[in-house]
Write a protein that holds these residues in place. Structure first.
Motif, PDB file in Angstrom:
ATOM      1  N   GLU A   1      -8.021  -0.270  10.013  1.00  0.00           N
ATOM      2  CA  GLU A   1      -7.133  -1.174   9.267  1.00  0.00           C
ATOM      3  C   GLU A   1      -7.701  -2.588   9.225  1.00  0.00           C
ATOM      4  O   GLU A   1      -7.676  -3.244   8.173  1.00  0.00           O
ATOM      5  CB  GLU A   1      -5.746  -1.169   9.895  1.00  0.00           C
ATOM      6  N   ALA A   2      -8.214  -3.073  10.358  1.00  0.00           N
ATOM      7  CA  ALA A   2      -8.776  -4.420  10.399  1.00  0.00           C
ATOM      8  C   ALA A   2     -10.028  -4.526   9.536  1.00  0.00           C
ATOM      9  O   ALA A   2     -10.425  -5.623   9.138  1.00  0.00           O
ATOM     10  CB  ALA A   2      -9.100  -4.810  11.836  1.00  0.00           C
ATOM     11  N   SER A   3     -10.647  -3.390   9.224  1.00  0.00           N
ATOM     12  CA  SER A   3     -11.838  -3.383   8.377  1.00  0.00           C
ATOM     13  C   SER A   3     -11.486  -3.300   6.898  1.00  0.00           C
ATOM     14  O   SER A   3     -12.373  -3.210   6.063  1.00  0.00           O
ATOM     15  CB  SER A   3     -12.732  -2.199   8.750  1.00  0.00           C
ATOM     16  N   GLY A   4     -10.193  -3.315   6.597  1.00  0.00           N
ATOM     17  CA  GLY A   4      -9.785  -3.373   5.196  1.00  0.00           C
ATOM     18  C   GLY A   4      -9.374  -2.054   4.592  1.00  0.00           C
ATOM     19  O   GLY A   4      -8.959  -2.017   3.426  1.00  0.00           O
ATOM     20  N   LEU A   5      -9.499  -0.934   5.314  1.00  0.00           N
ATOM     21  CA  LEU A   5      -9.129   0.354   4.754  1.00  0.00           C
ATOM     22  C   LEU A   5      -7.608   0.505   4.708  1.00  0.00           C
ATOM     23  O   LEU A   5      -6.907   0.105   5.635  1.00  0.00           O
ATOM     24  CB  LEU A   5      -9.703   1.496   5.586  1.00  0.00           C
ATOM     25  N   ASP A   6      -7.111   1.084   3.636  1.00  0.00           N
ATOM     26  CA  ASP A   6      -5.699   1.400   3.506  1.00  0.00           C
ATOM     27  C   ASP A   6      -5.498   2.821   4.015  1.00  0.00           C
ATOM     28  O   ASP A   6      -5.700   3.793   3.276  1.00  0.00           O
ATOM     29  CB  ASP A   6      -5.253   1.286   2.045  1.00  0.00           C
ATOM     30  N   ILE A   7      -5.121   2.950   5.266  1.00  0.00           N
ATOM     31  CA  ILE A   7      -5.026   4.279   5.863  1.00  0.00           C
ATOM     32  C   ILE A   7      -3.731   4.996   5.474  1.00  0.00           C
ATOM     33  O   ILE A   7      -3.496   6.131   5.902  1.00  0.00           O
ATOM     34  CB  ILE A   7      -5.159   4.218   7.399  1.00  0.00           C
ATOM     35  N   GLN A   8      -2.902   4.340   4.654  1.00  0.00           N
ATOM     36  CA  GLN A   8      -1.691   4.994   4.170  1.00  0.00           C
ATOM     37  C   GLN A   8      -1.964   5.842   2.929  1.00  0.00           C
ATOM     38  O   GLN A   8      -1.121   6.640   2.530  1.00  0.00           O
ATOM     39  CB  GLN A   8      -0.620   3.943   3.825  1.00  0.00           C
ATOM     40  N   LYS A   9      -3.119   5.673   2.307  1.00  0.00           N
ATOM     41  CA  LYS A   9      -3.434   6.372   1.065  1.00  0.00           C
ATOM     42  C   LYS A   9      -4.372   7.558   1.321  1.00  0.00           C
ATOM     43  O   LYS A   9      -5.033   7.646   2.351  1.00  0.00           O
ATOM     44  CB  LYS A   9      -4.107   5.408   0.080  1.00  0.00           C
ATOM     45  N   ASN A  10      -4.441   8.434   0.357  1.00  0.00           N
ATOM     46  CA  ASN A  10      -5.306   9.605   0.454  1.00  0.00           C
ATOM     47  C   ASN A  10      -6.778   9.203   0.469  1.00  0.00           C
ATOM     48  O   ASN A  10      -7.195   8.277  -0.223  1.00  0.00           O
ATOM     49  CB  ASN A  10      -5.079  10.530  -0.745  1.00  0.00           C
ATOM     50  N   VAL A  11      -7.549   9.897   1.257  1.00  0.00           N
ATOM     51  CA  VAL A  11      -9.005   9.737   1.266  1.00  0.00           C
ATOM     52  C   VAL A  11      -9.606  11.051   0.776  1.00  0.00           C
ATOM     53  O   VAL A  11      -9.125  12.128   1.127  1.00  0.00           O
ATOM     54  CB  VAL A  11      -9.525   9.405   2.676  1.00  0.00           C
ATOM     55  N   TYR A  12     -10.635  10.964  -0.041  1.00  0.00           N
ATOM     56  CA  TYR A  12     -11.234  12.153  -0.646  1.00  0.00           C
ATOM     57  C   TYR A  12     -12.698  12.270  -0.269  1.00  0.00           C
ATOM     58  O   TYR A  12     -13.399  11.268  -0.080  1.00  0.00           O
ATOM     59  CB  TYR A  12     -11.152  12.085  -2.176  1.00  0.00           C
ATOM     60  N   THR A  13     -13.177  13.484  -0.166  1.00  0.00           N
ATOM     61  CA  THR A  13     -14.608  13.742  -0.191  1.00  0.00           C
ATOM     62  C   THR A  13     -14.879  14.595  -1.416  1.00  0.00           C
ATOM     63  O   THR A  13     -14.067  15.452  -1.775  1.00  0.00           O
ATOM     64  CB  THR A  13     -15.087  14.493   1.066  1.00  0.00           C
ATOM     65  N   PHE A  14     -15.984  14.346  -2.087  1.00  0.00           N
ATOM     66  CA  PHE A  14     -16.309  15.148  -3.260  1.00  0.00           C
ATOM     67  C   PHE A  14     -17.822  15.290  -3.395  1.00  0.00           C
ATOM     68  O   PHE A  14     -18.588  14.509  -2.820  1.00  0.00           O
ATOM     69  CB  PHE A  14     -15.697  14.545  -4.532  1.00  0.00           C
ATOM     70  N   MET A  15     -18.218  16.300  -4.139  1.00  0.00           N
ATOM     71  CA  MET A  15     -19.637  16.596  -4.329  1.00  0.00           C
ATOM     72  C   MET A  15     -19.930  16.790  -5.806  1.00  0.00           C
ATOM     73  O   MET A  15     -19.126  17.371  -6.546  1.00  0.00           O
ATOM     74  CB  MET A  15     -20.031  17.850  -3.543  1.00  0.00           C
TER      75      MET A  15
ATOM     76  N   LEU B   1      -8.456   0.384  -0.477  1.00  0.00           N
ATOM     77  CA  LEU B   1      -8.597  -0.794   0.371  1.00  0.00           C
ATOM     78  C   LEU B   1      -7.291  -1.580   0.383  1.00  0.00           C
ATOM     79  O   LEU B   1      -6.663  -1.771  -0.660  1.00  0.00           O
ATOM     80  CB  LEU B   1      -9.724  -1.692  -0.135  1.00  0.00           C
ATOM     81  N   ILE B   2      -6.912  -2.030   1.560  1.00  0.00           N
ATOM     82  CA  ILE B   2      -5.742  -2.896   1.673  1.00  0.00           C
ATOM     83  C   ILE B   2      -6.173  -4.358   1.716  1.00  0.00           C
ATOM     84  O   ILE B   2      -5.395  -5.261   1.432  1.00  0.00           O
ATOM     85  CB  ILE B   2      -4.916  -2.520   2.922  1.00  0.00           C
ATOM     86  N   ASP B   3      -7.442  -4.588   2.067  1.00  0.00           N
ATOM     87  CA  ASP B   3      -7.988  -5.948   2.141  1.00  0.00           C
ATOM     88  C   ASP B   3      -9.475  -5.883   1.796  1.00  0.00           C
ATOM     89  O   ASP B   3     -10.317  -5.612   2.652  1.00  0.00           O
ATOM     90  CB  ASP B   3      -7.787  -6.515   3.551  1.00  0.00           C
ATOM     91  N   ALA B   4      -9.780  -6.105   0.518  1.00  0.00           N
ATOM     92  CA  ALA B   4     -11.166  -6.007   0.044  1.00  0.00           C
ATOM     93  C   ALA B   4     -12.059  -7.050   0.707  1.00  0.00           C
ATOM     94  O   ALA B   4     -13.244  -6.805   0.961  1.00  0.00           O
ATOM     95  CB  ALA B   4     -11.219  -6.151  -1.476  1.00  0.00           C
ATOM     96  N   ASP B   5     -11.507  -8.253   0.992  1.00  0.00           N
ATOM     97  CA  ASP B   5     -12.306  -9.300   1.634  1.00  0.00           C
ATOM     98  C   ASP B   5     -12.717  -8.885   3.043  1.00  0.00           C
ATOM     99  O   ASP B   5     -13.859  -9.108   3.464  1.00  0.00           O
ATOM    100  CB  ASP B   5     -11.512 -10.610   1.683  1.00  0.00           C
ATOM    101  N   ALA B   6     -11.774  -8.277   3.767  1.00  0.00           N
ATOM    102  CA  ALA B   6     -12.098  -7.822   5.126  1.00  0.00           C
ATOM    103  C   ALA B   6     -13.147  -6.717   5.090  1.00  0.00           C
ATOM    104  O   ALA B   6     -14.048  -6.673   5.929  1.00  0.00           O
ATOM    105  CB  ALA B   6     -10.828  -7.323   5.814  1.00  0.00           C
ATOM    106  N   PHE B   7     -13.036  -5.837   4.120  1.00  0.00           N
ATOM    107  CA  PHE B   7     -14.022  -4.759   3.997  1.00  0.00           C
ATOM    108  C   PHE B   7     -15.400  -5.338   3.672  1.00  0.00           C
ATOM    109  O   PHE B   7     -16.405  -4.940   4.270  1.00  0.00           O
ATOM    110  CB  PHE B   7     -13.587  -3.786   2.899  1.00  0.00           C
ATOM    111  N   GLU B   8     -15.444  -6.297   2.729  1.00  0.00           N
ATOM    112  CA  GLU B   8     -16.728  -6.905   2.364  1.00  0.00           C
ATOM    113  C   GLU B   8     -17.347  -7.629   3.552  1.00  0.00           C
ATOM    114  O   GLU B   8     -18.564  -7.546   3.786  1.00  0.00           O
ATOM    115  CB  GLU B   8     -16.530  -7.873   1.194  1.00  0.00           C
TER     116      GLU B   8
END
Length: 518
Positions: A90-104, A122-129
């Protein structure tokens, strides 16, 4: 791939998806979901809820475990982006409330060009960047998104969503561009079969399609096997995984194109018909597997496809006056294999049905080539180690790594053949089999042998992993039919979520393997 830097980021997600735990309804209704950005060119997609997963595995407890801490320490130097995200998503900016996908994705005209990715909100794009910049420096601004790329590895994001991927260098950039600019018309979220696959309150839903493998350019290769481009279109795999107290269940359904299904149906019978149960004891059982092949159907398919002559030439059977048809007519197609463990060694029992008159030809050939030595009436000894090694490999694949000692012997008995390396088992089989009190439980035997492929593994079973060592579980069941497969992992603690126990067992295995290396 294993040494790639950014791929560790993806591995964090894929490690979690291997334990898939997310409660959800039909996910495609969420307009902010990154599924909207995945192009219909993708052939495989899986989704999970990161927040539910972290709660179910008790992520705070996981972070204190040896395998996690050692992983953090190994990546700490020069890998702060990975460390920071793993320590606190969460502190890294990820929105852990939303679905995450893997795809090929793959280029159907050149299968060497592929792309595997995880997409997330992302819940905080600046934190992720900021987290990414700590390791990789300033990103490249691509207009609708920002990106850092090292070879075939990439992390890209905008104000709302992110992507971490790995693939062929030139292919990767096109796929990233496609992801951030996918139109509604080209979104995989519109695919009706995927919508069907992702409905339901499951821990995980996954989907795969054959459509993106088939093009006009590779249709010529397909035609050699007697199939048209249309035959290999619209074949789908849909599945789900659920973690419950004491067990984890994977269920999958395959929806096969009618013309292709007609040929596939020729390969298998619905279930083994011959009863081999008296030859299998219950004591020290590791696993029991069964398979039911339709050898007459296989022979028919070989003839229809025009491969009979080619296979006869390549098999070398003609040298012994035999043909593929002879071989297929010799065996009935029912196969049951039991793996057993005694102290530092293991035993195997293999049973299959035969046409005894035709089987004599194979026995005579084996004796002439010194592959077998006759020990007595309907009793033979194998003279090479190759088959024993094959048995050990088979045991390892089924979760029961054992060293097979003793001579492999063969018994012919009333239209059945039994092979074992255990002298006691051989003598029992020669005498008519184990008595009721000694033989395998009837319920276990029937459960493993009432479908095309079945498998039952006992508490002697373990999952062999390169990452942490052998993970011990209570057992496993697999049932595979013509349209569905079910796999069930059985855990020892019936009052705890299976995902949490799997993680705990993973840590135990890691610590055990670590102590051996010290």
């Amino acid at each position: 791939m294993k040494s790639s830097k950014i791929l560790i980021f993806i591995a964090m997600f894929l490690l979690i998806t291997s334990h898939y735990s997310c409660k959800k309804d039909a996910i495609v209704s969420n307009a902010e979901d990154t599924l909207q950005n995945i192009s219909k060119d993708a052939f495989q997609v899986a989704t999970f809820n990161l927040k539910d997963l972290m709660d179910e595995m008790d992520y705070e407890a996981v972070k204190k475990m040896d395998f996690f801490q050692d992983g953090i320490n190994r990546t700490h130097k020069g890998e702060s982006v990975i460390v920071n995200i793993m320590k606190n998503p969460e502190a890294s900016g990820l929105d852990i409330q939303k679905n995450v996908y893997t795809f090929m994705m793959v280029n159907p005209d050149n299968f060497q060009n592929g792309f595997t990715a995880a997409s997330f909100n992302l819940i905080d794009a600046d934190a992720f960047e900021k987290t990414v910049k700590e390791r990789y420096g300033s990103p490249e601004d691509r207009g609708t998104y920002k990106m850092v790329k090292r070879g075939g590895n990439v992390i890209a994001w905008n104000n709302a969503i992110g992507l971490a991927g790995d693939g062929t260098r030139r292919y990767v950039e096109d796929r990233v561009e496609q992801f951030f600019n996918t139109s509604k018309e080209n979104s995989l979220a519109k695919d009706s079969d995927l919508v069907k696959a992702f409905r339901g309150d499951n821990d995980i839903n996954f989907w795969m399609s054959s459509n993106n493998f088939v093009t006009e350019s590779n249709a010529k290769a397909i035609a050699i096997a007697g199939y048209s481009k249309e035959d290999l279109e619209d074949n789908f795999l849909r599945g789900s995984v659920n973690f419950e107290e004491g067990r984890a269940i994977l269920e999958s359904t395959y929806d096969i194109n009618r013309s292709l299904k007609k040929d596939l149906d020729l390969l298998f019978k619905d279930a083994p018909k011959v009863d081999f149960s008296a030859a299998f004891p219950k004591e020290n059982l590791v696993s029991l597997m069964s398979l039911s092949l339709d050898l007459k159907g296989i022979n028919q398919l070989i003839k229809e496809k025009g491969f009979e002559g080619l296979i006869n030439m390549g098999s070398g059977l003609a040298e012994y006056g035999l043909t593929t048809k002879d071989l297929l007519n010799t065996f009935g197609g029912d196969l049951v294999i039991g793996m057993y463990k005694q102290e530092d060694t293991g035993s195997v029992i293999l049973g299959t049905d035969i046409n005894e008159d035709l089987f004599v030809k194979l026995l005579n050939m084996a004796e002439r080539t010194k592959a077998l030595t006759k020990k007595g009436q309907n009793h033979y000894l194998f003279n090479n180690e190759r088959m024993k090694r094959s048995m050990e490999d088979m045991a390892k694949q089924s979760g029961g790594e054992i060293s097979i000692k003793g001579d492999l012997q063969l018994i012919v008995d009333n239209g059945r053949v039994f092979i074992s390396n255990n002298e006691e088992y051989i003598q029992k089989i020669k005498g008519g089999g184990f008595n009721i009190a000694q033989r395998i439980d009837n319920k276990i035997y029937r459960e493993a042998t009432k479908q095309i492929f079945g498998m039952y593994s006992s508490k002697n079973f373990s999952i062999d992993t390169d990452e942490v060592g052998d993970i011990e579980i209570e057992g496993m069941k697999i049932k595979a039919g013509r349209t569905t497969t079910t796999m069930e992992l059985l855990m020892d603690n019936k009052n705890q979520n299976a995902l949490k126990e799997l993680i705990e067992e993973m840590n135990k295995a890691y610590k055990k393997d670590k102590s051996k290396r010290l």
